[in-house]
Design an enzyme around this catalytic site. Structure first.
Site, mmCIF file in Angstrom:
data_model
loop_
_atom_site.group_PDB
_atom_site.id
_atom_site.type_symbol
_atom_site.label_atom_id
_atom_site.label_comp_id
_atom_site.label_asym_id
_atom_site.label_seq_id
_atom_site.Cartn_x
_atom_site.Cartn_y
_atom_site.Cartn_z
ATOM 1 N N GLN A 9 0.834 -1.200 0.000
ATOM 2 C CA GLN A 9 0.000 0.000 0.000
ATOM 3 C C GLN A 9 0.877 1.261 0.000
ATOM 4 O OE1 GLN A 9 -3.402 -0.083 -0.031
ATOM 5 N NE2 GLN A 9 -3.698 -2.271 0.301
ATOM 6 N N HIS A 48 -6.649 -11.067 4.612
ATOM 7 C CA HIS A 48 -5.547 -11.984 4.274
ATOM 8 C C HIS A 48 -4.724 -12.400 5.505
ATOM 9 C CE1 HIS A 48 -3.398 -8.165 3.982
ATOM 10 N NE2 HIS A 48 -3.761 -7.933 2.742
ATOM 11 N N ASN A 79 -0.761 -12.381 6.553
ATOM 12 C CA ASN A 79 -0.033 -11.378 5.784
ATOM 13 C C ASN A 79 -0.322 -9.974 6.305
ATOM 14 O OD1 ASN A 79 -0.884 -13.622 3.353
ATOM 15 N ND2 ASN A 79 1.249 -13.122 3.690
ATOM 16 N N ALA A 80 0.749 -9.168 6.449
ATOM 17 C CA ALA A 80 0.662 -7.783 6.928
ATOM 18 C C ALA A 80 0.118 -7.705 8.354
ATOM 19 C CB ALA A 80 -0.180 -6.930 5.985
ATOM 20 N N ASP A 120 -2.327 -19.009 -3.084
ATOM 21 C CA ASP A 120 -1.666 -19.004 -4.383
ATOM 22 C C ASP A 120 -0.353 -19.772 -4.375
ATOM 23 O OD1 ASP A 120 -0.284 -17.242 -2.762
ATOM 24 O OD2 ASP A 120 -0.015 -15.714 -4.315
ATOM 25 N N ASP A 163 -6.707 -11.977 -4.019
ATOM 26 C CA ASP A 163 -5.897 -10.768 -3.837
ATOM 27 C C ASP A 163 -5.087 -10.481 -5.104
ATOM 28 O OD1 ASP A 163 -5.090 -8.521 -2.437
ATOM 29 O OD2 ASP A 163 -3.383 -9.507 -1.496
ATOM 30 N N GLY A 168 0.349 -8.500 -3.826
ATOM 31 C CA GLY A 168 -0.805 -9.237 -4.305
ATOM 32 C C GLY A 168 -0.396 -10.512 -5.014
#
Length: 380
Positions: free
Chosen positions: A140, A214, A217-218, A246, A272, A307
């Site tokens: 981001q 998600h 993640n993050a 993925d 995502d 992503g």
């Protein structure tokens, strides 16, 4: 009449037949498998998939904010088995986000009148930002990170004509808890891009947050002394968890164990994806930042994952290949996302009275045909 192994309301595959009238499923019956031909026994009927969190595909980004982009995104998703979408924004200024929301609302209104199969695919907007943590910003753009502001959300919702369904938020940020409490019932909040500890996340869930963006993640990693957001979410049965399957974002062992920890009823598979999904390797962008895509990996210049470069149907199959039961993976990509964006009364299962959004596959879930509102479209 369609016959085959039908994914039922009980989230199992059973031999049966269904009938469609117009754009609606009007009859679903079970049957003796012996009455099916060999071809029919190998035919699997799934509800259309629903991706509630992705940014783009086919060389376009949702934040392009144009009807051309929305149409290209819709066509790609439909031909890959995703019959309903809730695209996500990135962290931008209120002015840009308002423009995206406004154009999307106008496109969706016009699209409702368009003959199927391309009508009524966009059923929501996911605001992933700007109310996030600088430290966990991921891909981001930090220039537009803002303090949580319910007034801004209400202005964006007005521009979107009510399409905003999910709002990402870092609960430790200044003003976040007040925004959550005051916005409860108006917006579905999801903990995202956050440094929150266990207690802060738990307080956010009590205040009204009902989802995690998600998972893994993050956000801080889970540990036995600091369970963080992940531990708090697992503790609260009201909370749903998104997962990117993925093969890049989350290790297969964690995918399997997360389904066991949360249960199939609380899992939401997302792609995502960014604009490189369905495109060759090369240079792309996400949220105004340069992204290099090689294979399934999309990275910023500093190595941050930006992503995915895949789609929800392939993520669902990847989850199954990782050991998630087929029935659980289908539920997490269809009924559960329908539930969180408020359309489970018309989407997400192959049930009488629901839209005839149907995927026809073989027993290995190789996609052969996509039906949107009872109309077949050319699949990939």
């Amino acid at each position: 009449m369609l016959k085959g192994m039908i994914y039922t309301e009980q989230f199992t595959f059973e031999p049966g037949e269904l009938r469609i009238e117009g754009d609606t499923i009007c009859e679903v019956n079970s049957c003796d498998p012996e009455t099916l031909t060999e071809e029919e026994r190998k035919r699997y009927l799934l509800p259309g998939l629903i991706d509630i969190h992705f940014h783009g595909c086919a060389g376009y980004d949702f934040c392009d904010g144009t009807a051309e982009a929305f149409r290209a995104i819709a066509e790609y998703e439909l031909t890959h088995g995703i019959t309903t979408i809730c695209p996500a924004t990135m962290t931008f200024s209120e002015e840009k986000l308002s423009g995206i929301c406004s154009v999307c609302a106008a496109y969706a209104e016009e699209d409702r009148a368009e003959p199927v199969p391309f009508g009524e695919i966009i059923r929501g907007i996911y605001l992933e930002g700007p109310f996030i943590s600088y430290e966990k910003r991921g891909a981001q753009n930090p220039a537009y990170i803002a303090k949580p502001d319910l007034g801004m959300l209400e202005r964006l919702q007005k521009a979107a004509a009510g399409l905003v369904k999910i709002v990402a938020i870092a609960p430790e940020s200044e003003g976040a808890m007040d925004c959550i409490r005051d916005g409860r019932g108006k917006f579905r909040f999801s903990v995202a891009h956050t440094c929150a500890d266990y207690d802060t996340a738990r307080n956010a869930f009590e205040a009204g947050v009902s989802q995690v963006t998600h998972l893994y993640n993050a956000m801080p990693p889970v540990s036995h002394r600091a369970p963080g957001v992940i531990g708090a979410a697992a503790d609260d049965e009201r909370v749903m968890a998104e997962l990117i399957c993925d093969g890049i974002h989350v290790h297969p062992a964690m995918v399997r164990n997360t389904f066991k920890l949360f249960g199939a009823e609380r899992m939401i598979l997302i792609s995502d994806s960014m604009m490189a999904a369905g495109m060759p390797d090369g240079d792309y962008s996400l949220g105004g930042q340069a992204v290099k895509v090689e294979g399934s990996r999309a990275l910023l210049a500093d190595g941050t994952i930006a992503g995915s470069a895949t789609n929800l149907f392939d993520c669902m199959k990847k989850a199954i290949s990782m050991g998630v039961p087929k029935e659980a993976a289908v539920r997490a990509a269809s009924y559960n996302p329908a539930k969180v964006i408020g359309i489970a009364d018309s989407h997400g299962t192959l049930s009488v009275g629901k839209k005839a959004d149907i995927l026809i596959t073989d027993q290995d879930l190789v996609l052969h045909e996509v039906m949107k509102s009872g109309k077949g479209i050319l699949c990939r």
